[in-house]
Scaffold this active site. Structure first.
Site, mmCIF file in Angstrom:
data_model
loop_
_atom_site.group_PDB
_atom_site.id
_atom_site.type_symbol
_atom_site.label_atom_id
_atom_site.label_comp_id
_atom_site.label_asym_id
_atom_site.label_seq_id
_atom_site.Cartn_x
_atom_site.Cartn_y
_atom_site.Cartn_z
ATOM 1 N N GLU A 61 -23.370 -13.671 5.959
ATOM 2 C CA GLU A 61 -23.781 -14.914 6.623
ATOM 3 C C GLU A 61 -23.049 -16.137 6.100
ATOM 4 O O GLU A 61 -22.858 -17.127 6.823
ATOM 5 C CB GLU A 61 -25.297 -15.119 6.453
ATOM 6 C CG GLU A 61 -26.158 -14.204 7.300
ATOM 7 C CD GLU A 61 -26.427 -12.859 6.652
ATOM 8 O OE1 GLU A 61 -27.249 -12.092 7.183
ATOM 9 O OE2 GLU A 61 -25.791 -12.555 5.610
ATOM 10 N N GLY B 94 -28.329 -9.042 9.309
ATOM 11 C CA GLY B 94 -29.692 -8.596 9.622
ATOM 12 C C GLY B 94 -29.832 -7.094 9.596
ATOM 13 O O GLY B 94 -30.929 -6.567 9.344
ATOM 14 N N ALA C 11 -27.304 -10.859 13.976
ATOM 15 C CA ALA C 11 -27.784 -11.535 15.172
ATOM 16 C C ALA C 11 -26.915 -11.197 16.378
ATOM 17 O O ALA C 11 -25.725 -10.920 16.248
ATOM 18 C CB ALA C 11 -27.798 -13.047 14.945
ATOM 19 N N GLU D 117 -30.647 -6.310 6.150
ATOM 20 C CA GLU D 117 -32.000 -6.796 5.868
ATOM 21 C C GLU D 117 -33.049 -5.829 6.429
ATOM 22 O O GLU D 117 -34.079 -5.592 5.795
ATOM 23 C CB GLU D 117 -32.174 -8.210 6.439
ATOM 24 C CG GLU D 117 -31.385 -9.241 5.635
ATOM 25 C CD GLU D 117 -31.506 -10.665 6.170
ATOM 26 O OE1 GLU D 117 -31.971 -11.539 5.414
ATOM 27 O OE2 GLU D 117 -31.130 -10.880 7.342
#
Length: 703
Positions: free
Chosen positions: A125, A102, A63, A105
């Site tokens: 995270e 992310g 993020a 991901e």
């Protein structure tokens, strides 16, 4: 900079390039750009396969920190990852640098992943009190298996690319310097070999072991619970992985989202986010112009080959910096070098270091008995006995031999740096670098600026701390600086609580139940009771009006019980064990002390132990802020999380105080201060004012 994401072509290969410096964070513009470029490539019939990569130094981070605390803006990352996975054409993630959070991901949404040697991947995270929220808890087990996925996500540490290949997260590691080249080459080979789509969500074999053996998940959960010390998000991660095992992919994604929202609402998430941002902010020194350039540091020196000196020398060697290790006694120097070698050999025996690396680091440490031989070092760190007389003598010698512009730093944990600097003709070059023991392991570095420390020296210490792998804060000069000054107040209460009736084990249990890795007395046993005892003696000898009165812990030290290094301190230790055991000899010593002082022991509730130990710590932190010793409450929190074991999920003592409520803390401290002998617990003026105004430490401007 142009667009955050662009689509380029190399023949039949479409190349989607993310360029959002410095780390290609997945902000709204990047998410939108990825969807737009994906749609454009899907519509172009000349494009038969896609490569997704990051420009600059890394693949993609997670993020964008600029979006933290703001309402989410579409498109949302889970939708972007799903769109990549649902693309009609084969997709390849070409990874260099890091693919974290992310970023990984996104890569797992691709059909294939290729990485440059040296790249790292991970889902960290958990370090922010969260869990992967864009399908990471569902896709990683389908690639690496349940046990490995849980270990990766609950540990939070990135994996090297070679390990990622072994686990099936990455398909291939390639040598080279260009992620684009290896990605395009991999995609062309896929087309040549007739490879087709391979959606991660459709993989099931890695889940088979957990589906066949229900005990596997139960064992993993028990392991995570045992090392999580009450943390919420690690167990939520296990719950999410369990959903991957028990149901289909869509149901797993739904469960992941529910658990992600649960983690977002947790106070632990607030504490960990605060700790994260405070650490970033601490690197910026208020009042120091960004135009100030650090001095070059290519060669270091350390004075003293004891525990601290050898640890600091290893810190420099570990960072690849040549370092002189100076000792005036040949046998002491030999012991110091042997300590360093044994430490590195221990790392080799545990598989954490190669023999070649041991040899390289040992070659960087240059033992010497001659002050004249270290004169060309760019920085020297003094780590001798904690005595003002001894340190001033050392600095007078350093002033005579060190080259102009060399930084003269002291590792003192308590003494006045300005008094030390006064013995030199270059006070502008003198500062504190307070490492924490063991220096080669502990992350915190308290850099201390004296009244005349030059701005470029301050900048150098902060930049050097980063090179050394430390978390640095800048403090002003006072007794104990930030961390130890506050610790001494907690220690004072711990000693008093035992005098009044608590046992050392009861005090320590309250602190470990709160989340500290060890209690106050176990900590003293580890560090050496003689260290604090000698400091207290020095303060009393110097006539310091704030020196603590003699106490029962002094009696323990007087008996030669210095802690783990002597096999006995406040606690007893069995040979080869570090487990603290209550000792009848100390219990008798405490009982005799109480009788001598006319104290009738009373039962002390855990809540009183907690309040007196921690509220006194916070109270001293408020005084430190009032005096401008620390620039920000967050700097204090950084020090305590990284140097004193304050649980990161509670943010640090000042953040925790805000969360607890300053009014409640002021009321409790005032009540204790009205009792005989406890006037020192009177709430600090800043603390009392903030409570009256309904504000918190978070509302204070920088000093």
């Amino acid at each position: 900079m142009g667009q955050a994401v662009r689509l380029e072509r190399e023949g039949e290969i479409g190349v989607i390039v993310v360029e959002n410096p410095p780390v290609n964070a997945l902000g709204q513009a990047v998410r939108q750009g990825l969807l737009a470029c994906l749609a454009q490539a899907e519509a172009d019939e000349a494009v038969r396969a896609l490569v997704i990569l990051g420009a600059g130094r890394t693949f993609m981070a997670g993020a964008d920190i600029r979006e933290f605390g703001k309402p989410p803006v579409p498109p949302f990352l889970p939708d972007v990852v799903d769109a990549i996975e649902e693309a009609r054409k084969p997709t390849v993630a070409a990874i260099h640098g890091t693919a974290l959070g992310g970023g990984l991901e996104i890569a797992m949404g691709c059909d294939y992943r290729v990485a440059l040697a040296g790249a790292k991947v991970g889902l960290p995270e958990v370090t922010l009190g969260l869990l992967p929220g864009a399908g990471g808890t569902q896709r990683l087990p389908r690639l690496a298996g349940v046990e490995a996925a849980i270990e990766i996500m609950t540990g939070g540490k990135p994996l090297p690319s070679a390990e990622a290949v072994r686990l099936g997260i990455v398909d291939e590691v390639a040598e080279g310097a260009d992620a684009r080249a290896i990605g395009v080459d991999f995609a062309r080979r896929l087309l040549r070999d007739g490879a087709v789509k391979r959606r991660t969500r459709d993989l099931s074999a890695p889940l088979d072991a957990a589906r066949a053996d229900p005990a596997l998940l139960a064992t993993a959960r028990e392991k995570v619970a045992g090392r999580s010390r009450g943390l919420v998000s690690p167990l939520l991660i296990v719950d999410a992985v369990e959903a991957a095992v028990r149901g289909d992919f869509a149901a797993g994604l739904k469960r992941e989202r529910e658990l992600f929202e649960q983690a977002m609402d947790s106070p632990q998430r607030r504490g960990l986010i605060h700790a994260f941002f405070s650490q970033r902010q601490a690197a910026r020194v208020p009042g120091l112009s960004p135009d100030v350039r650090p001095r070059p540091v290519a060669q270091a020196a350390v004075i003293g080959a004891g525990t601290m000196g050898t640890g600091i020398a290893m810190v420099f060697a570990n960072a690849g910096l040549p370092v002189f290790l100076l000792e005036t006694d040949e046998s002491a120097l030999g012991r110091g070098m042997e300590t360093i070698r044994r430490t590195y050999e221990g790392a080799v025996s545990k598989g954490r270091m190669k023999e070649a690396e041991l040899a390289r680091r040992m070659a960087l440490v240059r033992p010497t008995l001659d002050y004249a031989g270290i004169g060309e070092a760019d920085i020297v760190v003094e780590a001798v006995f904690e005595s003002m007389e001894v340190k001033r003598e050392v600095f007078a010698r350093l002033d005579a031999v060190m080259k102009p512009g060399a930084i003269l730093a002291t590792n003192t944990s308590t003494l006045d740096i300005d008094v030390i600097a006064a013995v030199t003709g270059r006070p502008q070059d003198v500062a504190g670098m307070h490492f924490f023991s063991p220096a080669h392991i502990m992350r915190l570095l308290e850099n201390v600026r004296g009244a005349r420390t030059a701005p470029d020296v301050q900048a150098t210490l902060m930049e050097l701390g980063k090179r050394l792998g430390k978390v640095s804060i800048m403090t002003g000069v006072c007794y104990g600086f930030v961390g130890n000054r506050m610790l001494h107040q907690r220690g004072r209460e711990a000693i008093d609580l035992v005098e009044e009736g608590a046992s050392p084990a009861e005090v320590d249990a309250v602190l470990t139940d709160f989340g500290f890795p060890m209690g106050q007395f176990a900590l003293w046993d580890l560090a050496g009771i003689d260290v604090g005892w000698r400091i207290r003696q020095e303060r009393r000898k110097s006539g310091d009006p704030d020196a603590p009165s003699p106490n029962w812990l002094d009696r323990v030290a007087e008996k030669g019980r210095f802690g783990q290094k002597t096999g006995a301190g406040v606690y007893a230790y069995e040979p080869g064990s570090r487990a603290p055991l209550p000792d009848p000899e100390v219990e008798a010593l405490i009982a005799a002390w109480r009788e001598e002082k006319g104290v009738t022991p009373r039962r002390i509730a855990p809540q009183e132990i907690l309040e007196r130990c921690l509220y006194a710590t916070v109270n001293e932190g408020a005084r430190i802020l009032e005096e401008g010793i620390a620039a920000r409450a967050g700097d204090i929190d950084v020090a305590w999380v990284n140097g004193y074991g304050f649980p990161a999920h509670k943010g640090g003592p000042m953040f925790w105080a805000d969360e607890t409520g300053l009014a409640a803390i002021v009321e409790a401290l005032g009540s204790y201060a009205r009792q005989p002998g406890r006037a020192h617990l009177e709430p600090a003026p800043l603390l009392a004012r903030l409570a009256r105004e309904g504000r918190g430490f978070k509302d204070l401007p920088e000093a």
